[in-house]
Structures are given as C-alpha cells and as structure tokens.
Design a protein around this motif. Sequence first.
Motif, PDB file in Angstrom:
ATOM      1  N   ARG A  40       0.839  -1.201   0.000  1.00 40.75           N
ATOM      2  CA  ARG A  40       0.000   0.000   0.000  1.00 40.75           C
ATOM      3  C   ARG A  40       0.874   1.251   0.000  1.00 40.75           C
ATOM      4  O   ARG A  40       0.606   2.219  -0.734  1.00 40.75           O
ATOM      5  CB  ARG A  40      -0.902   0.007   1.233  1.00 40.75           C
ATOM      6  N   CYS A  41       1.945   1.242   0.802  1.00 35.91           N
ATOM      7  CA  CYS A  41       2.816   2.414   0.904  1.00 35.91           C
ATOM      8  C   CYS A  41       3.531   2.718  -0.402  1.00 35.91           C
ATOM      9  O   CYS A  41       3.822   3.878  -0.707  1.00 35.91           O
ATOM     10  CB  CYS A  41       3.867   2.194   1.993  1.00 35.91           C
ATOM     11  N   ALA A  42       3.847   1.686  -1.171  1.00 33.75           N
ATOM     12  CA  ALA A  42       4.659   1.862  -2.375  1.00 33.75           C
ATOM     13  C   ALA A  42       3.914   2.570  -3.491  1.00 33.75           C
ATOM     14  O   ALA A  42       4.545   3.097  -4.421  1.00 33.75           O
ATOM     15  CB  ALA A  42       5.160   0.507  -2.865  1.00 33.75           C
ATOM     16  N   VAL A  43       2.599   2.590  -3.425  1.00 38.78           N
ATOM     17  CA  VAL A  43       1.786   3.217  -4.471  1.00 38.78           C
ATOM     18  C   VAL A  43       1.063   4.410  -3.853  1.00 38.78           C
ATOM     19  O   VAL A  43       0.108   4.242  -3.095  1.00 38.78           O
ATOM     20  CB  VAL A  43       0.770   2.226  -5.061  1.00 38.78           C
ATOM     21  N   PRO A  44       1.497   5.635  -4.114  1.00 36.62           N
ATOM     22  CA  PRO A  44       0.905   6.804  -3.451  1.00 36.62           C
ATOM     23  C   PRO A  44      -0.539   7.018  -3.863  1.00 36.62           C
ATOM     24  O   PRO A  44      -0.961   6.607  -4.953  1.00 36.62           O
ATOM     25  CB  PRO A  44       1.805   7.955  -3.912  1.00 36.62           C
ATOM     26  N   PRO A  45      -1.320   7.695  -3.015  1.00 34.65           N
ATOM     27  CA  PRO A  45      -2.751   7.868  -3.302  1.00 34.65           C
ATOM     28  C   PRO A  45      -3.076   9.001  -4.260  1.00 34.65           C
ATOM     29  O   PRO A  45      -4.216   9.115  -4.716  1.00 34.65           O
ATOM     30  CB  PRO A  45      -3.335   8.159  -1.905  1.00 34.65           C
ATOM     31  N   TRP A  46      -2.109   9.872  -4.557  1.00 34.07           N
ATOM     32  CA  TRP A  46      -2.402  10.990  -5.461  1.00 34.07           C
ATOM     33  C   TRP A  46      -2.238  10.566  -6.919  1.00 34.07           C
ATOM     34  O   TRP A  46      -1.515   9.629  -7.239  1.00 34.07           O
ATOM     35  CB  TRP A  46      -1.499  12.183  -5.157  1.00 34.07           C
ATOM     36  N   ASP A  47      -2.899  11.281  -7.803  1.00 29.90           N
ATOM     37  CA  ASP A  47      -2.826  10.992  -9.233  1.00 29.90           C
ATOM     38  C   ASP A  47      -1.538  11.586  -9.812  1.00 29.90           C
ATOM     39  O   ASP A  47      -1.251  12.773  -9.629  1.00 29.90           O
ATOM     40  CB  ASP A  47      -4.022  11.590  -9.966  1.00 29.90           C
ATOM     41  N   VAL A  48      -0.779  10.760 -10.505  1.00 35.62           N
ATOM     42  CA  VAL A  48       0.440  11.229 -11.152  1.00 35.62           C
ATOM     43  C   VAL A  48       0.821  10.239 -12.238  1.00 35.62           C
ATOM     44  O   VAL A  48       0.611   9.027 -12.091  1.00 35.62           O
ATOM     45  CB  VAL A  48       1.597  11.385 -10.129  1.00 35.62           C
ATOM     46  N   ASP A  49       1.340  10.755 -13.316  1.00 35.17           N
ATOM     47  CA  ASP A  49       1.816   9.899 -14.401  1.00 35.17           C
ATOM     48  C   ASP A  49       3.253   9.497 -14.091  1.00 35.17           C
ATOM     49  O   ASP A  49       4.208  10.102 -14.571  1.00 35.17           O
ATOM     50  CB  ASP A  49       1.736  10.653 -15.731  1.00 35.17           C
ATOM     51  N   ALA A 158     -12.480  15.400  11.973  1.00 32.03           N
ATOM     52  CA  ALA A 158     -13.360  14.569  11.154  1.00 32.03           C
ATOM     53  C   ALA A 158     -13.112  14.863   9.672  1.00 32.03           C
ATOM     54  O   ALA A 158     -13.097  16.032   9.261  1.00 32.03           O
ATOM     55  CB  ALA A 158     -14.822  14.834  11.491  1.00 32.03           C
ATOM     56  N   PRO A 159     -12.916  13.833   8.848  1.00 30.86           N
ATOM     57  CA  PRO A 159     -12.596  14.072   7.431  1.00 30.86           C
ATOM     58  C   PRO A 159     -13.594  14.966   6.711  1.00 30.86           C
ATOM     59  O   PRO A 159     -13.185  15.863   5.956  1.00 30.86           O
ATOM     60  CB  PRO A 159     -12.575  12.656   6.851  1.00 30.86           C
ATOM     61  N   CYS A 160     -14.887  14.741   6.922  1.00 28.64           N
ATOM     62  CA  CYS A 160     -15.875  15.557   6.215  1.00 28.64           C
ATOM     63  C   CYS A 160     -15.811  17.012   6.671  1.00 28.64           C
ATOM     64  O   CYS A 160     -15.990  17.937   5.860  1.00 28.64           O
ATOM     65  CB  CYS A 160     -17.274  14.988   6.419  1.00 28.64           C
ATOM     66  N   ALA A 161     -15.517  17.238   7.953  1.00 28.49           N
ATOM     67  CA  ALA A 161     -15.418  18.602   8.467  1.00 28.49           C
ATOM     68  C   ALA A 161     -14.159  19.291   7.952  1.00 28.49           C
ATOM     69  O   ALA A 161     -14.182  20.490   7.645  1.00 28.49           O
ATOM     70  CB  ALA A 161     -15.440  18.585   9.998  1.00 28.49           C
ATOM     71  N   ILE A 162     -13.041  18.553   7.869  1.00 31.78           N
ATOM     72  CA  ILE A 162     -11.815  19.122   7.319  1.00 31.78           C
ATOM     73  C   ILE A 162     -12.051  19.554   5.875  1.00 31.78           C
ATOM     74  O   ILE A 162     -11.697  20.668   5.466  1.00 31.78           O
ATOM     75  CB  ILE A 162     -10.660  18.103   7.399  1.00 31.78           C
ATOM     76  N   ARG A 175      -7.062  16.354  -0.291  1.00 27.26           N
ATOM     77  CA  ARG A 175      -7.632  15.271  -1.093  1.00 27.26           C
ATOM     78  C   ARG A 175      -6.551  14.336  -1.631  1.00 27.26           C
ATOM     79  O   ARG A 175      -6.756  13.130  -1.730  1.00 27.26           O
ATOM     80  CB  ARG A 175      -8.452  15.866  -2.237  1.00 27.26           C
ATOM     81  N   ASP A 176      -5.386  14.899  -1.950  1.00 29.49           N
ATOM     82  CA  ASP A 176      -4.294  14.068  -2.452  1.00 29.49           C
ATOM     83  C   ASP A 176      -3.702  13.176  -1.361  1.00 29.49           C
ATOM     84  O   ASP A 176      -3.183  12.093  -1.650  1.00 29.49           O
ATOM     85  CB  ASP A 176      -3.184  14.947  -3.033  1.00 29.49           C
ATOM     86  N   HIS A 177      -3.765  13.631  -0.094  1.00 31.12           N
ATOM     87  CA  HIS A 177      -3.067  12.927   0.979  1.00 31.12           C
ATOM     88  C   HIS A 177      -3.981  12.225   1.984  1.00 31.12           C
ATOM     89  O   HIS A 177      -3.475  11.555   2.889  1.00 31.12           O
ATOM     90  CB  HIS A 177      -2.180  13.912   1.757  1.00 31.12           C
ATOM     91  N   ARG A 178      -5.290  12.346   1.819  1.00 36.13           N
ATOM     92  CA  ARG A 178      -6.156  11.759   2.841  1.00 36.13           C
ATOM     93  C   ARG A 178      -6.045  10.239   2.892  1.00 36.13           C
ATOM     94  O   ARG A 178      -6.350   9.627   3.915  1.00 36.13           O
ATOM     95  CB  ARG A 178      -7.609  12.171   2.614  1.00 36.13           C
TER      96      ARG A 178
END
Length: 289
Positions: A40-49, A158-162, A175-178
């Motif tokens: 999971r750590c090896a593949v970051p959650p943000w969009d990038v080519d 709280a995520p929705c409040a942030i 959104r890129d790092h949540r």
Amino acid sequence: MVDEPTGVALAPITDNDVRAVAAFLHEHLNRRLSPAEWARCAVPPWDVDAPNHGFMLRQGGEVVGAYLAFYSERADGDRTRRMCNLAAWCVLDEHRGHGLRMVRALLRQSGYEFVDLSPSGNVVELNKRLGFESLDTATSMVPNLPLASRRGVRLVTAPCAIEALLTGTELSVYRDHRGAAAALHFVVKVDGDICYVIARRDRRRGLPLFASLLYVSDPVVLARAGHAPYRHLLLRHRALVTLVERRVVGRRPKLSWEQHSPRPKMFRSGQVPARSIDYLYSELTCVPW
C-alpha cells in the motif's frame, strides 16, 4: 539490464512487481510493516503519471534489492515541476555493490528534481558526491503536555469537516493525501482563522513516542493556537514529543528546546531553491515506519 558476471538484473518497479518488492522490504528492511502495508505504501494515493515505483534488482527471479521512488507534479507559478522522492532503499549485503546501479537509474531520469528526505549513514556522503545539497532542518522538540486550550481555539479532525473547511491549494493537498498511510490530518481554528496541518508518527532510538509536523498552511495561526495542536498529538496519537522544523513552522514554539542533531534531508535541483522544497507527496506522508 543484466550484469553478466553475477546475473543481477536492474529493472524499474512496475505495478506487477509491487507485491514482490513489498515482501522483500518487509523481510529485509522493516518487519513492523506487513507485506500488504508495504504494498500500500509503495503506491501513493495521489494521481500522477509516474514512470515507475522506483528500481529493483533481481537474481534468478528473486528480488535482491529495491529503491522506492514517489513521483509528483507540483505547480510552481505558471509552470509545473516534476519531483522524484528517493525513498526506501535496501540491498542484500552480498549484492551491495549493485546498489549504486539503482541510484544512477533513478537520477538518469530526465526532467525531474530530486529529494531524499531520509538519508542515513553513508547515503549522506554519497548524495553529496551526486550533487545533492542539504536542507536546513533545524528542529525544536515540543513536549506534548495535556494543557488546557485557550478560549477561541478548536481542533477539527473529522474528514468531512476538514474537507468542508478547506479551499484552493489546501483542499487539493488534503484530497491528495487523505489516503496516505502515514499522514495525520487536522485543522486548527483560532477565532475563525484556520491552519491545516499534516503530521506523522515518528520513531527515535526505536521508540514510537514522537510526532513530526510535515505541513503547516499558516504558521501564524498555528502559533496563535498555543499548545492545543501538541495536546491533540498526545491525546489522540499518543506522541509524547513533537519534532518541529523551523522551515515548516517559522519561529520556534514556546515550551520547546533545540534538537542537537536533527536528521538530514537533501535535494538536487538546478532550478528549485531550498525554500520551495516541502515534505508533501513523499515517503514521509506514505510510509509509517
């Protein structure tokens, strides 16, 4: 690319290789993270080519070395700069001579600026020879005490409040790092003003008792919040001390002392000044050592 005398092959880490590399890193670098967590750590959650997830060494089909890399595209005025964060690096002792092949393969990728945010031991001197410069990592240590918050200070977790509070760049960063495994998010509100903070849990001398601040959207608001953010890291995340770099928060927090030997962080760039380097889109947000 195969080294004929030894049969050790150098190759980029593709999506199909992540599970094998994750198992290798679990076995030989850090067993506190399971193979699934490493994957999971090896593949970051943000969009990038991204061109790859780093480079690896194989011998006879077995992984014998890996160097993870995290890529991102960052806005810089009217242009976009491409960043490559050199991350977890591990090579079996008997193949250590091939480790530099992975480094050179990463640095040969054109069009990227490079950061190494966790160099240790001989890697620091190697990086210097490869053209890396050191960032100013002057660090203060803040004891996370359960002091009462002053009136007008509130922490939002709280995520929705942030998400509802943030706009513009801060909202994009959130959104890129949540989904980043090591990132701890909260917003500090002081009399209606807000500061978005990303922190992480850290170890020192093997003790998981520390936190570090990675991103602070408004250092002035953070300072006005007093001890409330550090109280939060104690009560919510069980961190006894927070490591705070001057380049992240500006002035030294109250109730703190200087760390004598802060950990080095380095970068290599012909265009990006040190003041523009931050710790977002990196292993620091993705890998919970």
